[in-house]
Design a protein around this motif. Structure first.
Motif, short mmCIF file in Angstrom:
data_model
loop_
_atom_site.label_atom_id
_atom_site.label_comp_id
_atom_site.label_asym_id
_atom_site.label_seq_id
_atom_site.Cartn_x
_atom_site.Cartn_y
_atom_site.Cartn_z
N ARG A 142 71.90 91.70 -40.90
CA ARG A 142 72.36 92.46 -39.73
C ARG A 142 71.33 93.48 -39.28
NH1 ARG A 142 77.56 95.41 -40.41
NH2 ARG A 142 77.19 95.92 -38.24
N LYS A 143 70.71 94.17 -40.24
CA LYS A 143 69.70 95.17 -39.89
C LYS A 143 68.51 94.53 -39.20
CE LYS A 143 70.93 97.92 -43.88
NZ LYS A 143 70.55 98.25 -45.23
N THR A 144 68.02 93.44 -39.76
CA THR A 144 66.80 92.83 -39.20
C THR A 144 67.05 92.19 -37.84
OG1 THR A 144 67.10 90.78 -40.45
CG2 THR A 144 65.72 92.49 -41.46
N GLU A 145 68.30 91.82 -37.54
CA GLU A 145 68.61 91.29 -36.21
C GLU A 145 68.40 92.33 -35.12
OE1 GLU A 145 72.60 89.84 -36.47
OE2 GLU A 145 72.01 88.07 -37.64
N LEU A 146 68.46 93.61 -35.47
CA LEU A 146 68.28 94.70 -34.51
C LEU A 146 66.81 95.02 -34.27
CD1 LEU A 146 71.01 97.08 -35.95
CD2 LEU A 146 71.26 95.43 -34.07
N ILE A 147 65.94 94.52 -35.12
CA ILE A 147 64.51 94.83 -35.03
C ILE A 147 63.80 93.72 -34.27
CG2 ILE A 147 62.40 95.24 -36.36
CD1 ILE A 147 64.36 96.42 -38.53
N GLN A 148 63.24 94.08 -33.13
CA GLN A 148 62.60 93.12 -32.24
C GLN A 148 61.12 92.91 -32.55
OE1 GLN A 148 64.59 91.43 -29.86
NE2 GLN A 148 66.02 92.41 -31.25
N ASP A 149 60.49 93.92 -33.14
CA ASP A 149 59.06 93.80 -33.45
C ASP A 149 58.73 94.72 -34.61
OD1 ASP A 149 56.48 92.84 -33.23
OD2 ASP A 149 55.92 94.16 -31.59
N PHE A 150 57.70 94.35 -35.34
CA PHE A 150 57.25 95.09 -36.52
C PHE A 150 55.73 95.03 -36.53
CE2 PHE A 150 55.59 93.80 -40.73
CZ PHE A 150 55.65 95.02 -41.38
N ARG A 151 55.10 96.19 -36.65
CA ARG A 151 53.63 96.26 -36.64
C ARG A 151 53.14 97.16 -37.77
NH1 ARG A 151 55.81 96.81 -32.07
NH2 ARG A 151 55.76 99.08 -31.95
N ILE A 152 52.28 96.62 -38.63
CA ILE A 152 51.63 97.47 -39.63
C ILE A 152 50.49 98.19 -38.93
CG2 ILE A 152 50.20 97.48 -41.71
CD1 ILE A 152 51.89 95.18 -42.77
N LEU A 153 50.49 99.52 -39.02
CA LEU A 153 49.45 100.33 -38.41
C LEU A 153 48.35 100.68 -39.40
CD1 LEU A 153 51.77 102.73 -36.39
CD2 LEU A 153 50.71 100.59 -35.62
N ARG A 154 48.74 100.87 -40.66
CA ARG A 154 47.76 101.20 -41.70
C ARG A 154 48.33 100.79 -43.04
NH1 ARG A 154 43.67 101.93 -44.48
NH2 ARG A 154 42.61 103.90 -44.76
N LEU A 155 47.52 100.14 -43.85
CA LEU A 155 47.93 99.67 -45.17
C LEU A 155 46.77 99.90 -46.12
CD1 LEU A 155 50.21 97.84 -46.65
CD2 LEU A 155 48.61 96.00 -46.22
N TRP A 156 46.99 100.59 -47.21
CA TRP A 156 45.92 100.77 -48.19
C TRP A 156 46.49 100.79 -49.59
CZ3 TRP A 156 47.87 104.26 -44.84
CH2 TRP A 156 48.27 105.49 -45.31
N GLU A 157 45.64 100.43 -50.54
CA GLU A 157 46.10 100.37 -51.93
C GLU A 157 45.20 101.20 -52.82
OE1 GLU A 157 44.70 96.59 -54.35
OE2 GLU A 157 45.50 95.95 -52.43
N ASP A 158 45.80 101.67 -53.90
CA ASP A 158 45.09 102.40 -54.94
C ASP A 158 45.68 101.90 -56.26
OD1 ASP A 158 43.78 104.16 -56.57
OD2 ASP A 158 44.80 105.97 -55.84
N GLY A 159 44.97 100.99 -56.89
CA GLY A 159 45.50 100.37 -58.12
C GLY A 159 46.73 99.55 -57.78
N ASP A 160 47.85 99.86 -58.44
CA ASP A 160 49.07 99.10 -58.18
C ASP A 160 49.98 99.78 -57.16
OD1 ASP A 160 49.97 101.21 -59.71
OD2 ASP A 160 51.06 99.98 -61.17
N GLU A 161 49.48 100.83 -56.52
CA GLU A 161 50.27 101.53 -55.51
C GLU A 161 49.74 101.19 -54.11
OE1 GLU A 161 50.41 105.69 -56.40
OE2 GLU A 161 51.27 105.32 -58.39
N VAL A 162 50.68 100.98 -53.19
CA VAL A 162 50.33 100.60 -51.82
C VAL A 162 51.08 101.51 -50.86
CG1 VAL A 162 50.39 98.76 -50.09
CG2 VAL A 162 49.99 98.20 -52.50
N SER A 163 50.36 102.04 -49.90
CA SER A 163 50.95 102.88 -48.87
C SER A 163 50.87 102.15 -47.55
CB SER A 163 50.20 104.22 -48.80
OG SER A 163 50.82 105.08 -47.88
N CYS A 164 51.94 102.19 -46.78
CA CYS A 164 52.00 101.44 -45.53
C CYS A 164 52.66 102.29 -44.45
CB CYS A 164 52.78 100.15 -45.72
SG CYS A 164 52.83 99.11 -44.26
#
Length: 134
Positions: A62-84
């Motif tokens: 139900r939640k994803t039906e409301l989302i029309q578009d999704f864009r990653i603006l920045r993604l970076w990792e440090d070891g096993d941690e990822v920030s998005c």
């Protein structure tokens, strides 16, 4: 020797997270579920306690039906941690709006084990989603 699931290399944590988010926001909840660990946990605004995998995926379709578009603006990792940092476009019968979100993930053994989500709870898109899910 051919690669099997047991011998295939584990993808980098940033790839694991990007694939997880892409599956989730495209509405492919079954594929998104395979990207998280059995002990997956998450935290998000307005939650009083941490959430489990079952709580995270409850009502996901139900939640994803409301989302029309999704864009990653920045993604970076440090070891096993990822920030998005990403943006979603929300459309409901009551209106449409965009919202900026940030997630911090911990990846273990090629699966998302922990997610902390941060967003402005007063954003119009947050209200549209909340109201549509009531």
């Amino acid at each position: 020797m051919p690669l099997t699931p047991e011998t295939a290399p584990t993808p980098p944590p940033a790839t694991v997270v990007a694939d997880f988010l892409a599956a989730f926001f495209s509405g492919d909840i079954a594929r998104a579920r395979t990207a998280v660990s059995e002990d997956f946990s998450f935290r998000a605004p307005l939650m009083t306690t941490g959430g489990t995998e079952a709580e995270f995926f409850a009502g996901a379709e139900r939640k994803t039906e409301l989302i029309q578009d999704f864009r990653i603006l920045r993604l970076w990792e440090d070891g096993d941690e990822v920030s998005c940092v990403y943006e979603i476009d929300v459309r409901t019968p009551a209106g449409h709006a965009s919202m900026l979100l940030h997630e911090w993930h911990v990846v273990r053994e090629g699966r998302v084990a922990e997610t902390t989500m941060i967003f402005d709870t007063q954003a119009q898109a947050a209200h549209l989603i909340h109201d549509a899910l009531r």
